[in-house]
Design a protein around this motif. Structure first.
Motif, short mmCIF file in Angstrom:
data_model
loop_
_atom_site.label_atom_id
_atom_site.label_comp_id
_atom_site.label_asym_id
_atom_site.label_seq_id
_atom_site.Cartn_x
_atom_site.Cartn_y
_atom_site.Cartn_z
N GLU A 1 30.87 44.79 55.24
CA GLU A 1 31.38 44.89 53.87
C GLU A 1 32.42 45.97 53.75
N ASN A 31 44.63 36.89 50.98
CA ASN A 31 43.69 37.82 50.33
C ASN A 31 44.17 39.27 50.43
N GLU A 65 36.32 42.06 43.99
CA GLU A 65 35.33 40.99 44.06
C GLU A 65 34.34 41.10 42.90
N THR A 66 34.04 42.33 42.50
CA THR A 66 33.09 42.56 41.40
C THR A 66 33.81 43.24 40.24
N ASP A 80 39.53 33.32 38.54
CA ASP A 80 39.32 32.68 39.84
C ASP A 80 40.08 31.36 39.92
#
Length: 373
Positions: free
Chosen positions: A27, A316, A322-323, A336
């Motif tokens: 991650e 990307n 992402e959050t 999205d």
């Protein structure tokens, strides 16, 4: 400097697999690494500080991540004494005298210095972010980012979340990368109005003029919030810290205002005592990944010298975090959806002022009250 649209665009998958190589990463973006890689990497700090919560910090975090995974690699950074080419040359000399094999320069201001350095020091590899030397040498790679695409997604999010129907933009210095952020943001708001039935206007659009004047950023933000603007996109490095400070002060006083961060996920910078954040989302550039994977390529003997690389939404390399705790489920879904349209090529985000004019005309957005060029 040549226009963004005239660059040689090299995809990450074909060249050094920037970002795409994340399949073998955790991650944090790190790999398992190898201990038989040994070299030194030095970074020259751009305007501001190493912990600017933005471009400098993102660059340094990429270096730190790589050195953490490869114990034989050492990293260091230096703060030039000023912002002239002579200052940058002196800083680079200090790094090379310390034995650094790779020199990373984050920002267009280093272009002239890199132009000289790459020729005089063919044994050293140079990486410049958001800029390129006058002539590309085989020991230099230049990395750009599609800021307009990240700004566009931020604009869509702002339009969907604004409660007052008024949003603003604060840039640092008026340079191509910051202009692209702003143009993309304006286009994103206009796109949301056309496609998602919002009715939002960018009513204030300004450049502070520096990347370090925190107090100036706070004062400018205060003026915008006074106009009823409830979301400000700040593409201004440390100046943005002042915008965040103003948003915190107003929120703690009972207002509901937000900031959109830049370059890296700045959500934590907007945290208040109650655990909530004034950072709505952030228009990010995966600077850390760009740096990490360029060093990875160097360590594997595949340094992309002589190449101009662009990291965009398709690879990307830019986008939103992402959050995004402050985005509603509906907003996130629409963002999205928009991102997928950009990645597929069905939606082309304007990258120049002229292209923006055409785009706004096509979607029926009037921007007569602001000077975005």
């Amino acid at each position: 400097m040549r226009k963004f649209t005239s660059m040689l665009i090299v995809t990450m998958v074909a060249m050094i697999a920037l970002v795409a190589c994340s399949s073998d990463k955790g991650e944090s973006g790190s790999t398992t690494g190898t201990d038989n890689v040994n070299f030194k990497v030095g970074m020259m700090i751009d305007s501001g500080t190493i912990d600017d919560k933005s471009f400098n910090q993102g660059t340094w975090e990429g270096i730190l991540a790589y050195t953490k995974d490869h114990k034989g690699v050492k990293g260091q950074h230096v703060q030039p004494n000023g912002e002239t080419t002579a200052d940058y040359l002196s800083a680079a000399d200090n790094l090379m005298m310390a034995g650094n094999n790779v020199i990373i320069a984050p920002g267009f201001k280093f272009e002239e210095a890199i132009t000289e350095l790459q020729t005089a020091n063919p044994e050293v590899s140079f990486v410049i972010l958001d800029g390129e030397p006058a002539t590309m040498a085989e020991n230099t790679t230049a990395i750009y980012f599609a800021e307009h695409e990240a700004g566009f997604l931020a604009g869509v999010a702002a339009a969907l979340q604004s409660q007052t129907g008024k949003v603003g933009f604060i840039g640092g210095m008026k340079i191509p990368a910051v202009e692209r952020f702003g143009w993309g943001y304006l286009a994103g708001v206009a796109y949301a109005n056309k496609n998602y039935a919002t009715n939002v206007e960018v009513v204030d659009y300004q450049y502070q003029g520096t990347f370090y004047d925190v107090q100036g950023g706070q004062m400018m933000a205060g003026g915008m919030y006074d106009k009823g603007i409830d979301i400000i996109f700040s593409a201004a490095a440390a100046v943005g810290n002042g915008v965040i400070n103003e948003a915190k002060a107003r929120t703690e006083a009972g207002d509901k205002v937000y900031v959109i961060g830049v370059d890296v996920d700045q959500y934590d910078e907007g945290l208040m005592n109650d655990g909530s954040s004034v950072v709505l989302t952030s228009a990010i550039k995966r600077i850390d990944v760009a740096v990490y994977d360029t060093l990875k390529a160097y360590g594997e003997g595949n340094f992309p010298g002589g190449q101009i690389i662009t990291m965009d939404a398709k690879t990307n390399g830019v986008g939103l975090p992402e959050t995004n705790p402050n985005l509603t489920t509906d907003t996130q879904a629409k963002v999205d959806e928009t991102l997928a349209e950009i990645q597929s090529g069905a939606l082309v985000v304007p990258v120049t002022g002229e292209e923006l004019d055409t785009f706004l005309s096509e979607v029926g957005y009037q921007a007569n009250t602001i000077n975005y060029k």
